[in-house]
Each structure stands twice: as structure tokens, then as C-alpha cells.
Design a protein around this motif. Sequence first.
Motif, PDB file in Angstrom:
ATOM      1  N   GLU A 193       0.844  -1.205   0.000  1.00 29.21           N
ATOM      2  CA  GLU A 193       0.000   0.000   0.000  1.00 29.21           C
ATOM      3  C   GLU A 193       0.876   1.251   0.000  1.00 29.21           C
ATOM      4  O   GLU A 193       0.557   2.245  -0.667  1.00 29.21           O
ATOM      5  CB  GLU A 193      -0.926  -0.007   1.224  1.00 29.21           C
ATOM      6  N   PHE A 218      -6.727  10.541  -2.209  1.00 32.50           N
ATOM      7  CA  PHE A 218      -6.636   9.988  -0.854  1.00 32.50           C
ATOM      8  C   PHE A 218      -8.029   9.703  -0.302  1.00 32.50           C
ATOM      9  O   PHE A 218      -8.280   8.641   0.265  1.00 32.50           O
ATOM     10  CB  PHE A 218      -5.883  10.964   0.061  1.00 32.50           C
ATOM     11  N   ASP A 219      -8.953  10.665  -0.485  1.00 33.95           N
ATOM     12  CA  ASP A 219     -10.332  10.472   0.004  1.00 33.95           C
ATOM     13  C   ASP A 219     -10.959   9.233  -0.625  1.00 33.95           C
ATOM     14  O   ASP A 219     -11.561   8.403   0.064  1.00 33.95           O
ATOM     15  CB  ASP A 219     -11.194  11.693  -0.353  1.00 33.95           C
ATOM     16  N   TYR A 222      -9.317   5.876   0.413  1.00 37.34           N
ATOM     17  CA  TYR A 222      -9.710   5.547   1.789  1.00 37.34           C
ATOM     18  C   TYR A 222     -11.160   5.060   1.831  1.00 37.34           C
ATOM     19  O   TYR A 222     -11.469   4.041   2.445  1.00 37.34           O
ATOM     20  CB  TYR A 222      -9.533   6.778   2.690  1.00 37.34           C
ATOM     21  N   ASP A 223     -12.048   5.777   1.139  1.00 35.70           N
ATOM     22  CA  ASP A 223     -13.473   5.414   1.133  1.00 35.70           C
ATOM     23  C   ASP A 223     -13.716   4.021   0.572  1.00 35.70           C
ATOM     24  O   ASP A 223     -14.617   3.308   1.013  1.00 35.70           O
ATOM     25  CB  ASP A 223     -14.286   6.425   0.311  1.00 35.70           C
ATOM     26  N   ASP A 225     -11.637   1.562   0.731  1.00 39.00           N
ATOM     27  CA  ASP A 225     -10.823   0.592   1.501  1.00 39.00           C
ATOM     28  C   ASP A 225      -9.652   0.020   0.710  1.00 39.00           C
ATOM     29  O   ASP A 225      -9.210  -1.109   0.966  1.00 39.00           O
ATOM     30  CB  ASP A 225     -11.686  -0.572   2.016  1.00 39.00           C
ATOM     31  N   ILE A 227      -6.646   1.683   0.395  1.00 34.49           N
ATOM     32  CA  ILE A 227      -5.497   1.994   1.261  1.00 34.49           C
ATOM     33  C   ILE A 227      -6.022   2.214   2.674  1.00 34.49           C
ATOM     34  O   ILE A 227      -6.968   2.983   2.879  1.00 34.49           O
ATOM     35  CB  ILE A 227      -4.757   3.273   0.785  1.00 34.49           C
ATOM     36  N   LYS A 228      -5.401   1.551   3.646  1.00 27.53           N
ATOM     37  CA  LYS A 228      -5.842   1.688   5.035  1.00 27.53           C
ATOM     38  C   LYS A 228      -5.068   2.804   5.734  1.00 27.53           C
ATOM     39  O   LYS A 228      -3.998   3.209   5.278  1.00 27.53           O
ATOM     40  CB  LYS A 228      -5.671   0.367   5.761  1.00 27.53           C
ATOM     41  N   GLU A 229      -5.620   3.283   6.859  1.00 29.60           N
ATOM     42  CA  GLU A 229      -5.037   4.458   7.504  1.00 29.60           C
ATOM     43  C   GLU A 229      -3.585   4.254   7.938  1.00 29.60           C
ATOM     44  O   GLU A 229      -2.795   5.192   7.898  1.00 29.60           O
ATOM     45  CB  GLU A 229      -5.898   4.920   8.696  1.00 29.60           C
ATOM     46  N   PHE A 232      -1.392   5.209   5.127  1.00 32.51           N
ATOM     47  CA  PHE A 232      -1.367   6.671   4.946  1.00 32.51           C
ATOM     48  C   PHE A 232      -0.406   7.306   5.947  1.00 32.51           C
ATOM     49  O   PHE A 232       0.400   8.167   5.598  1.00 32.51           O
ATOM     50  CB  PHE A 232      -2.771   7.268   5.129  1.00 32.51           C
ATOM     51  N   LEU A 261      -8.509  12.571   9.300  1.00 39.84           N
ATOM     52  CA  LEU A 261      -8.243  11.179   9.668  1.00 39.84           C
ATOM     53  C   LEU A 261      -7.993  11.064  11.173  1.00 39.84           C
ATOM     54  O   LEU A 261      -8.534  10.167  11.836  1.00 39.84           O
ATOM     55  CB  LEU A 261      -7.022  10.672   8.885  1.00 39.84           C
TER      56      LEU A 261
END
Length: 271
Positions: A193, A218-219, A222-223, A225, A227-229, A232, A261
Amino acid sequence: MAIDIPHIWLYLAELITPMLHEGGIPMGELFREVAKPLIPLEKAGVLLVQILTLLCKGMSHKKAGAMWREAGLKWKDYLPEDEDVNKFVTEKNVEFTLGEESEKSKKCEMSSSELTQHLERLIQDQADNQRIFDWIEANLDEKQTSSNLFVRALMTCICQSAIICENPYKVNADVIKQRSKLLLKFLKDEQKELQALYALQALMVQMEQPANLLRMFFDTLYDEDVIKEEAFYKWESSKDPSEQLGKGVALKSVTAFFTWLREAEDESDNS
């Protein structure tokens, strides 16, 4: 006949294909016979593609590909001598037939530019995810698909295809949603990732850092799923000297994303 009946190859395929289903004629025997008079006319490949395309409406690509390989069929036997086999099967969406024919290409690793070129062509042709899986499976071994080079090439091609070239640039979230299964198959862990985020950072540099575009990516990532936090945060704090080009500008452009986040994380911790 082909001049008078433009769809003759499809009509012939509709007559022939049922013979290949359960209990029918073996594929090798059937294809060799129907192709004999067509090879000198350089039309054998055209008919076989139509048959295989129809066949895959009644069975999986994997099964049809296995039938082709078990019959010992090779595209070079049915195409003109100067025809590029890999290019032909990619353009005709029959990558699932490649097996032994592609062993040489499997052993010879593709360069980043070759890989990007093939993936770009598939994505520009709006190939579905299954067709792209088939091409990857036929042309790349596990070592290559696990490499950072592959992950970055795939991420770059998909993200490029999701950019709406208006003023200002926008991200087509539907493209990311459509390709999320493809990305998730190869973004197997946090490290992969992170490589995907580095690829996105490099794409922004290449595009001269368009305002808000990275934040929109990025939004969306993330929305969906993709890339997980944790990845980031790892990208945010990364000090890898080989990944610093454009990092400062990129970080500044996604300040609001990381603020959001952290706030979302604090809220979930408190609840």
C-alpha cells in the motif's frame, strides 16, 4: 462470402461452439479441422477468436484456456508469420489461452515501461478486471506480481485512468471503485500500500502537482478501503531518501485529509 456477409465469422462460430460443450468434439481436433482451409487466407485466427469468445459465455475463461492448452494448440500455428502473438491475443481479449506460449516471456522479466505500456493499453481499452487478471496470470510470474515495480505500474495506470481532465482536475471515483478489486488483489500488505502511495506521489510530480488532486485520490482510496489508515500514516512519516521528490508539496496538499483522519480516529476512540 465475407464481403457479402460481414458477420460470417460470428455466424460460423455460433454453429461450431456448441460442439465444444460437455461431451462434444475435442477442441484440438475441431480447431485443426476448421482452420485448415482458413490458414492460407489468414482468417483462421479470426474464427477461433469468435469461437473462444462465445465459449466463455458458457464457461469460465480459466476452463476455456485449460481446454486450449490441453489440446496443444498454439496461436502461431493459426496466425500469419509476421503477426505478434502477444499483441494479437491482448487485442482480441483471449489472454486466457496463453500458457506454454508465454513461458519465454515469463522467464524474461518486463521492464517498468513495458509493463506500464501493456497495462495502459488494457485499461484504455476498458478491459474488465477478469481480462486484466487473465493477462497478468498469463504473462507474469508470482515474483513479478509481488514486486514493487508491478504494484507501482498498476497503481499509476489505474489512477491515470481515473483523472477527469477538466479545469480543475477531478477524480472519477467510479473508476477507482470499479478497479478496487484489482488493486486489492495485489496490495497485499501495508508495504505494498505504501508503494502504491509513492506511485501516486510520483504521478502528481509528473503532472506538476495539480491543486487538490492528491487529496481527492486519498479520500477516494480511503473510502473504497483500497489503502488503510496505517499506510497513509506510514507514507506521511516516511523519510525514505529515494521518495522525497515532491513529498513536501504533496504533504501540504493533503494536510486537511490527515487532520480529518486523526479527528475521526479520536472520535472512534472516545466512543
